[in-house]
Design a protein around this motif. Sequence first.
Motif, short mmCIF file in Angstrom:
data_model
loop_
_atom_site.label_atom_id
_atom_site.label_comp_id
_atom_site.label_asym_id
_atom_site.label_seq_id
_atom_site.Cartn_x
_atom_site.Cartn_y
_atom_site.Cartn_z
N LYS A 1 -33.15 52.72 -11.49
CA LYS A 1 -31.61 52.49 -10.97
C LYS A 1 -31.94 52.78 -9.50
O LYS A 1 -32.66 53.82 -9.14
N ILE A 2 -31.01 52.59 -8.54
CA ILE A 2 -30.78 52.96 -7.27
C ILE A 2 -30.39 54.44 -7.25
O ILE A 2 -29.24 54.50 -7.89
N LEU A 3 -30.68 55.10 -6.52
CA LEU A 3 -30.37 56.55 -6.69
C LEU A 3 -29.65 56.66 -5.28
O LEU A 3 -30.09 56.85 -4.26
N LEU A 4 -28.18 57.20 -5.70
CA LEU A 4 -27.23 57.38 -4.69
C LEU A 4 -26.85 58.79 -4.38
O LEU A 4 -26.43 59.16 -5.61
N LEU A 5 -27.06 59.56 -3.48
CA LEU A 5 -26.60 60.76 -3.21
C LEU A 5 -25.57 60.77 -2.30
O LEU A 5 -25.50 60.15 -0.97
N ALA A 6 -24.22 61.36 -2.68
CA ALA A 6 -23.23 61.17 -1.98
C ALA A 6 -22.59 62.62 -1.80
O ALA A 6 -22.44 63.30 -2.81
N LEU A 7 -22.24 62.90 -0.50
CA LEU A 7 -21.76 64.04 -0.24
C LEU A 7 -20.31 64.05 0.34
O LEU A 7 -19.94 63.42 1.37
N GLU A 8 -19.37 64.57 -0.48
CA GLU A 8 -17.91 64.44 -0.14
C GLU A 8 -17.33 65.66 -0.70
O GLU A 8 -17.29 66.05 -1.86
#
Length: 65
Positions: free
Chosen positions: A5-12
């Motif tokens: 899977k595409i690994l998406l890190l999101a900072l919110e």
Amino acid sequence: MATPKILLLALEDDPRHAKVLMLTVRRNLPQVELILVSNGQECLDKIAGMDRRPDVCILDINTPV
């Protein structure tokens, strides 16, 4: 062998925005694994402890450290 899977890190830091992002990714992007963090230090700590670096990072630039 399955494609990773595409690994998406999101900072919110805004819980409402984080929830919308999480639901949007879950419903529309099954090929993406989302890692959600809420501040800059948590983001840095998460990256430092990962075996695999994120493919994509989304950063809220107005988030506290």
